[in-house]
Design an enzyme around this catalytic site. Structure first.
Site, PDB file in Angstrom:
ATOM      1  CB  SER A 144      -0.882  -0.007   1.250  1.00  0.00           C
ATOM      2  OG  SER A 144      -1.458   1.273   1.433  1.00  0.00           O
ATOM      3  CE1 TYR A 157      -3.864  -2.372   4.815  1.00  0.00           C
ATOM      4  CE2 TYR A 157      -3.181  -0.139   4.263  1.00  0.00           C
ATOM      5  CZ  TYR A 157      -3.638  -1.385   3.873  1.00  0.00           C
ATOM      6  OH  TYR A 157      -3.836  -1.639   2.535  1.00  0.00           O
TER       7      TYR A 157
HETATM    8  P1  NDP Z   1     -11.016  -6.465   0.964  1.00  0.00           P
HETATM    9  O1  NDP Z   1     -11.233  -6.146   2.390  1.00  0.00           O
HETATM   10  O2  NDP Z   1     -12.063  -6.150  -0.017  1.00  0.00           O
HETATM   11  O3  NDP Z   1     -10.634  -8.011   0.814  1.00  0.00           O
HETATM   12  C1  NDP Z   1      -9.693  -8.571   1.678  1.00  0.00           C
HETATM   13  C2  NDP Z   1      -9.576 -10.048   1.388  1.00  0.00           C
HETATM   14  O4  NDP Z   1      -8.661 -10.603   2.351  1.00  0.00           O
HETATM   15  C3  NDP Z   1     -10.893 -10.762   1.523  1.00  0.00           C
HETATM   16  O5  NDP Z   1     -11.028 -11.734   0.532  1.00  0.00           O
HETATM   17  C4  NDP Z   1     -10.777 -11.411   2.895  1.00  0.00           C
HETATM   18  O6  NDP Z   1     -11.509 -12.623   2.905  1.00  0.00           O
HETATM   19  C5  NDP Z   1      -9.282 -11.701   2.976  1.00  0.00           C
HETATM   20  N1  NDP Z   1      -8.869 -11.837   4.368  1.00  0.00           N
HETATM   21  C6  NDP Z   1      -8.838 -10.865   5.305  1.00  0.00           C
HETATM   22  N2  NDP Z   1      -8.487 -11.381   6.498  1.00  0.00           N
HETATM   23  C7  NDP Z   1      -8.287 -12.718   6.287  1.00  0.00           C
HETATM   24  C8  NDP Z   1      -7.941 -13.793   7.141  1.00  0.00           C
HETATM   25  N3  NDP Z   1      -7.728 -13.631   8.460  1.00  0.00           N
HETATM   26  N4  NDP Z   1      -7.823 -15.037   6.600  1.00  0.00           N
HETATM   27  C9  NDP Z   1      -8.065 -15.224   5.292  1.00  0.00           C
HETATM   28  N5  NDP Z   1      -8.393 -14.248   4.425  1.00  0.00           N
HETATM   29  C10 NDP Z   1      -8.521 -13.007   4.933  1.00  0.00           C
HETATM   30  O7  NDP Z   1      -9.639  -5.755   0.580  1.00  0.00           O
HETATM   31  P2  NDP Z   1      -9.046  -5.201  -0.809  1.00  0.00           P
HETATM   32  O8  NDP Z   1      -9.470  -6.058  -1.934  1.00  0.00           O
HETATM   33  O9  NDP Z   1      -9.275  -3.758  -0.828  1.00  0.00           O
HETATM   34  O10 NDP Z   1      -7.482  -5.390  -0.534  1.00  0.00           O
HETATM   35  C11 NDP Z   1      -6.703  -6.419  -1.115  1.00  0.00           C
HETATM   36  C12 NDP Z   1      -5.250  -6.082  -0.832  1.00  0.00           C
HETATM   37  O11 NDP Z   1      -4.911  -4.840  -1.438  1.00  0.00           O
HETATM   38  C13 NDP Z   1      -4.953  -5.941   0.655  1.00  0.00           C
HETATM   39  O12 NDP Z   1      -3.685  -6.505   0.959  1.00  0.00           O
HETATM   40  C14 NDP Z   1      -4.917  -4.432   0.846  1.00  0.00           C
HETATM   41  O13 NDP Z   1      -4.118  -4.073   1.948  1.00  0.00           O
HETATM   42  C15 NDP Z   1      -4.340  -3.976  -0.479  1.00  0.00           C
HETATM   43  N6  NDP Z   1      -4.644  -2.590  -0.821  1.00  0.00           N
HETATM   44  C16 NDP Z   1      -5.931  -2.185  -1.072  1.00  0.00           C
HETATM   45  C17 NDP Z   1      -6.213  -0.875  -1.402  1.00  0.00           C
HETATM   46  C18 NDP Z   1      -7.596  -0.391  -1.662  1.00  0.00           C
HETATM   47  O14 NDP Z   1      -7.791   0.825  -1.872  1.00  0.00           O
HETATM   48  N7  NDP Z   1      -8.593  -1.245  -1.702  1.00  0.00           N
HETATM   49  C19 NDP Z   1      -5.129   0.141  -1.504  1.00  0.00           C
HETATM   50  C20 NDP Z   1      -3.824  -0.379  -1.202  1.00  0.00           C
HETATM   51  C21 NDP Z   1      -3.603  -1.690  -0.878  1.00  0.00           C
HETATM   52  P3  NDP Z   1     -12.418 -13.143   4.106  1.00  0.00           P
HETATM   53  O15 NDP Z   1     -12.912 -11.966   4.884  1.00  0.00           O
HETATM   54  O16 NDP Z   1     -13.472 -13.903   3.382  1.00  0.00           O
HETATM   55  O17 NDP Z   1     -11.508 -14.038   4.891  1.00  0.00           O
END
Ligand code: NDP
Length: 246
Positions: A144, A157
């Site tokens: 990020s 984060y």
């Molecule tokens: P979301 O919150 O939409 O999705 C996160 C995903 O991670 C979900 O599929 C969730 O699945 C999974 N996840 C979270 N915790 C766990 C856990 N304990 N075990 C297994 N799976 C887990 O996030 P984004 O799509 O926005 O983000 C994806 C990546 O991109 C992240 O690493 C984020 O930090 C990064 N990012 C995003 C930005 C944005 O603007 N969206 C900007 C910069 C970076 P479930 O809850 O079903 O387990």
């Protein structure tokens, strides 16, 4: 650029929604068999339906990344079934809370570090031997911009993403002489549940849809990628190198 991933095995964490969901779908459309991980079974099943509708195939692995032993078992299962892994997309992550560092609850800080950092290390440890068995192993790890901007109130984060980028750079250095290529990716602000949680007042329509971001991630796992240990900025469409000269 159209990327052909036929016969590749790709592991995507956080595939139940957001960037991970659409990246998994794009990988499958490009011909890869996708191993899709997350906790939410419904989201994984929706993905499976979308992948099948697009003519692709997936294996769903619902589990919590906080379960480190499960990450080890996943590596063992991939080895037993496919004998290798070609692509790792370490995408899953959590935000924690947006608040001054001194106000962050210990359990929140620890959970963010556990899911974002420790689980990423554990995943690298679990699948590195499998990526080495691929002719052209490729790994991308989602970071990020706050790892560099150090935006106030984003402490746990931001620190977790900085740690992940360091892990990637070190991993790249250790594997430089192999065919494995590993890079971090900053997707930029994207219209997902995490972004809505982080910036609740924002109009989501002003942000790129995760499918747009996902399409830009696919070339990063192609055989043609030569860079390793770099950070790819999706919005700028380029690799950058934050390494200090030695
Ligand atoms: P979301 O919150 O939409 O999705 C996160 C995903 O991670 C979900 O599929 C969730 O699945 C999974 N996840 C979270 N915790 C766990 C856990 N304990 N075990 C297994 N799976 C887990 O996030 P984004 O799509 O926005 O983000 C994806 C990546 O991109 C992240 O690493 C984020 O930090 C990064 N990012 C995003 C930005 C944005 O603007 N969206 C900007 C910069 C970076 P479930 O809850 O079903 O387990």
């Amino acid at each position: 650029m159209s990327v052909n991933l036929k016969d590749k095995i790709a592991l995507v964490t956080g595939a139940s929604r957001g960037i991970g969901y659409f990246t998994a779908l794009e990988l499958a459309k490009a011909g890869a068999h996708v191993i899709a991980c997350a906790r939410t079974v419904g989201g994984l099943e929706d993905l499976d339906d979308a992948i099948k509708a697009a003519g692709g195939s997936a294996t769903l692995v619902p589990f919590d990344l906080a379960d480190m032993a499960a990450i080890d078992r996943l590596g063992a299962s991939i080895f037993e079934r496919w004998g290798k892994l070609d692509i790792l997309v370490a995408n899953a992550g959590m935000l924690g809370t947006i608040s001054p560092i001194g106000h962050v609850e210990a359990k929140v800080f620890e959970k963010v570090m556990n899911v974002n950092v420790t689980a990423t290390w554990r995943l690298i440890r679990s699948v590195e031997p499998l990526l080495m068995r691929s002719e052209a192993g490729r790994a991308i790890v989602l970071s990020s911009g706050v790892a560099h901007s150090c935006r106030p109130f984003w402490g746990p984060y931001a620190a977790s993403k900085a740690a992940v980028e360091v892990l990637v750079r070190i991993w790249a250095g250790e594997t430089q002489r192999t065919t494995l290529r590993v890079n971090s990716v900053n997707p930029g602000p994207t219209r997902t549940a995490m972004r809505a949680l982080a910036v609740p007042g924002e109009d989501p329509v002003t942000l790129p849809h995760p499918s747009e971001v996902a399409a830009k991630l696919i070339p990063l796992v192609s055989d043609e990628v030569a860079e390793t240990g770099k950070l790819y900025l999706v919005r700028e469409g380029k690799f950058v190198d934050y390494r200090e000269p030695e």
